[in-house]
Design a protein around this motif. Structure first.
Motif, PDB file in Angstrom:
ATOM      1  N   VAL A 249       0.873  -1.184   0.000  1.00 43.12           N
ATOM      2  CA  VAL A 249       0.000   0.000   0.000  1.00 43.12           C
ATOM      3  C   VAL A 249       0.908   1.231   0.000  1.00 43.12           C
ATOM      4  CG1 VAL A 249      -1.821   1.237   1.269  1.00 43.12           C
ATOM      5  CG2 VAL A 249      -1.768  -1.261   1.316  1.00 43.12           C
ATOM      6  N   SER A 250       0.470   2.293  -0.717  1.00 48.66           N
ATOM      7  CA  SER A 250       1.222   3.560  -0.722  1.00 48.66           C
ATOM      8  C   SER A 250       0.439   4.632   0.022  1.00 48.66           C
ATOM      9  CB  SER A 250       1.461   4.035  -2.163  1.00 48.66           C
ATOM     10  OG  SER A 250       2.344   3.157  -2.820  1.00 48.66           O
ATOM     11  N   TYR A 251       1.158   5.631   0.524  1.00 47.07           N
ATOM     12  CA  TYR A 251       0.515   6.713   1.288  1.00 47.07           C
ATOM     13  C   TYR A 251       1.005   8.076   0.810  1.00 47.07           C
ATOM     14  CZ  TYR A 251      -1.179   3.259   4.557  1.00 47.07           C
ATOM     15  OH  TYR A 251      -1.833   2.189   5.104  1.00 47.07           O
ATOM     16  N   THR A 252       0.066   9.007   0.745  1.00 44.42           N
ATOM     17  CA  THR A 252       0.434  10.416   0.558  1.00 44.42           C
ATOM     18  C   THR A 252      -0.032  11.173   1.792  1.00 44.42           C
ATOM     19  OG1 THR A 252       0.207  10.267  -1.836  1.00 44.42           O
ATOM     20  CG2 THR A 252       0.132  12.471  -0.871  1.00 44.42           C
ATOM     21  N   LEU A 272       5.450  -3.203   7.952  1.00 49.53           N
ATOM     22  CA  LEU A 272       4.272  -2.996   7.103  1.00 49.53           C
ATOM     23  C   LEU A 272       4.751  -2.793   5.652  1.00 49.53           C
ATOM     24  CD1 LEU A 272       1.161  -2.672   7.527  1.00 49.53           C
ATOM     25  CD2 LEU A 272       1.522  -0.199   7.373  1.00 49.53           C
ATOM     26  N   PRO A 273       4.147  -3.516   4.685  1.00 50.50           N
ATOM     27  CA  PRO A 273       4.623  -3.376   3.304  1.00 50.50           C
ATOM     28  C   PRO A 273       4.123  -2.075   2.660  1.00 50.50           C
ATOM     29  CG  PRO A 273       2.851  -4.989   3.381  1.00 50.50           C
ATOM     30  CD  PRO A 273       3.088  -4.550   4.798  1.00 50.50           C
ATOM     31  N   VAL A 274       4.863  -1.005   2.885  1.00 51.02           N
ATOM     32  CA  VAL A 274       4.509   0.310   2.321  1.00 51.02           C
ATOM     33  C   VAL A 274       5.373   0.518   1.087  1.00 51.02           C
ATOM     34  CG1 VAL A 274       4.541   2.802   2.720  1.00 51.02           C
ATOM     35  CG2 VAL A 274       3.880   1.247   4.577  1.00 51.02           C
ATOM     36  N   ARG A 275       4.728   0.753  -0.081  1.00 52.19           N
ATOM     37  CA  ARG A 275       5.516   0.969  -1.308  1.00 52.19           C
ATOM     38  C   ARG A 275       6.041   2.402  -1.356  1.00 52.19           C
ATOM     39  NH1 ARG A 275       5.220  -0.276  -6.988  1.00 52.19           N
ATOM     40  NH2 ARG A 275       4.630  -2.415  -6.450  1.00 52.19           N
ATOM     41  N   GLN A 276       5.125   3.382  -1.450  1.00 48.87           N
ATOM     42  CA  GLN A 276       5.565   4.783  -1.546  1.00 48.87           C
ATOM     43  C   GLN A 276       5.104   5.585  -0.333  1.00 48.87           C
ATOM     44  OE1 GLN A 276       3.935   5.839  -5.674  1.00 48.87           O
ATOM     45  NE2 GLN A 276       5.743   7.134  -5.446  1.00 48.87           N
TER      46      GLN A 276
END
Ligand SMILES: Cc1ncc(COP(=O)(O)O)c(C=O)c1O
Ligand SMILES: N[C@@H](CCOP(=O)(O)O)C(=O)O
Length: 463
Positions: A249-252, A272-276
């Motif tokens: 999952v990505s976050y802005t 936690l698998p955070v992409r961006q």
């Protein structure tokens, strides 16, 4: 769990110590000596659990040794069970095929700050009662921390809270949320200056060790580790709802003091698998510029439609730099000395590359912010606040893989910024029922010059 200062010269503390201390005595910020690591199986086990239960799993390793499991559980149940108006506490709203908003404004003061500050008030109560101690809380706010901290501390026996805001630079709703709280332990101070001036006054008071000890000073800003810690939880709840740990999952994150996005960085560090992680800034874009050029240089704070992010010197960037520099405190002391002397510094190439490996960044000016609010309302009927709109603008620019869910943090309720929202969308967002008469309540505040001596005198007067 022990905590160390980014400047390496303050004593190691446990969670109780860092919560009551705020800023480290060497001027640095406390960070965990080591991060807890969660396996995929543990993260998967969060699926379907209530928010307070996930909060317990995420927070427990950080407070171990300072709070019993039973005390922590009771505090989390009280905080997330009752104080938030939405049953999911932090609900996700789908805007597009893979675009999501994480609504963080269902707490009592309508911004993401409630997640940590409702809890921090309970930590203060618990630790001061145990020690038989009184605290003087000093905070700086560009609008949202102030009301959330006041709400978390109002009427509590062992604390007096002094909250500085930049005079005429917060929205009317934000100001009134603070100044209409008339309890004797709350003092609102409008400072003739901008948010950076307010934050510098707070840090000057903390760095005056004699004053700090005399008045028993502690912090409610995100210089206090407990603030960042509580904000880690919603990265876990939202990512798991979208398929983590079996999907990235990505976050802005609309960003000012770098606390909220730093919590996402910590969540990633915990497994936690955070992409961006996308840093979204308004015109006060020191962080976006630093990422592009390597130069971290403040050039004046401009007033924008997203006033809570009218910040140039981002406190928590120091916590990140400590990691970028391989946790070498001497490097941080050198950077911070240069910042004080020259109002900026240039990141070393290796540190800049490490920054770019972990974050993307983009900036949205007021015209783009208003356009995003207007376009979103036209397309879907959704009314976003200006800070959220800055986030959505940056998510659109920086998203590198549309197959990965992109979650933009919706950090405030649109009614806090009614004028800007109405101007962009034609909608006049209503305040929730518990605040319906806010604009007619009595206000109390004092005004002070941007002067540390005057501030210290006012605080001493209240002792
Ligand atoms: C509504 C809102 N959005 C975003 C931010 C930026 O968050 P942070 O300072 O943690 O970067 C703030 C203030 O901090 C805020 O009040
Ligand atoms: N935007 C904030 C500024 C202070 O940030 P904090 O997270 O360090 O308390 C505000 O609303 O006051």
């Amino acid at each position: 769990m022990k905590y160390i200062s980014t400047r390496g010269e303050a004593e190691k503390l446990d969670f109780e110590g860092v919560t009551l201390t705020g800023l480290a005595r060497d001027g640095g910020l406390y960070v965990p000596e080591e991060l807890p690591k969660f396996s995929a199986g543990k993260i998967r086990s969060f699926r379907g659990k209530p928010y307070a239960d996930v909060a317990f799993e995420v927070i427990q390793p950080f407070v171990a040794g300072s709070l019993s499991d039973a005390d922590l559980k009771a505090m989390l149940d009280a905080t997330y069970g009752k104080a938030f108006r939405h049953p999911a506490v932090a609900p996700l709203v789908q805007l597009g095929a893979n675009d999501w908003l994480l609504e963080l404004f269902h707490g009592p003061t309508l911004a993401f700050k409630d997640f940590a500050l409702q809890l921090l008030g309970r930590f203060f109560d618990h630790f001061t009662a145990k020690r038989g101690q009184k605290l003087t809380i000093l905070g700086a706010t560009s609008g949202d921390t102030g009301s959330a901290a006041i709400e978390g501390c109002r009427g509590r026996d062992n604390v007096t809270i002094y909250m500085l805001h930049p005079k005429d630079r917060v929205s009317e709703v934000q100001r009134r949320q603070m100044t209409t709280v008339l309890e004797d332990n709350v003092v609102n101070i409008a400072v003739e200056g901008n948010f950076d001036d307010c934050q510098a006054l707070v840090k000057a008071c903390f760095n005056d060790l004699e004053f700090r000890d005399r008045v028993g000073l502690t912090a409610v800003n995100s210089i206090n580790w407990a603030r960042v810690m509580a904000q880690i939880v919603y990265y876990f709840t939202s990512a798991v709802a979208l398929g983590a740990p079996d999907r990235e999952v990505s976050y802005t994150v609309p960003t000012g003091n770098f606390g909220d996005i730093f919590a996402g960085y910590i969540a990633k560090g915990m497994g936690l698998p955070v992409r961006q992680l996308v840093i979204a800034t308004n015109k006060n874009d020191i962080l976006a510029r630093a990422l592009q050029s390597g130069a971290y240089r403040a050039d004046g704070v401009e007033a924008t439609l997203s006033p809570s992010m009218d910040i140039q010197v981002s406190s928590n960037f120091e916590r990140l730099m400590f990691d970028l520099a391989g946790r070498d405190a001497a490097e941080i002391r050198a950077y911070m000395d240069t910042l004080t002397a020259e109002k900026g510094f240039d990141l070393k190439q290796a540190h800049l590359e490490a920054l770019r490996a972990s974050f993307a960044a983009s900036q949205a000016d007021d015209a783009l912010t208003a356009k995003v609010m207007a376009d979103l309302y036209k397309a879907s009927g959704y009314v976003a606040d200006p800070h959220t709109a800055v986030g959505l603008a940056s998510a659109a620019v920086c998203n590198t893989d549309p197959s990965v869910p992109m979650v933009t943090l919706s950090t405030a309720h649109p009614a806090k910024f009614g004028a800007a929202v109405t101007e962009a969308t034609g909608v006049d967002p209503a305040l929730p029922a518990h605040m319906a008469d806010l604009l007619s309540r009595e206000e109390r505040l004092i005004t002070l010059a941007n002067d540390v001596t005057a501030l210290q005198a006012r605080i001493e007067q209240g002792l």
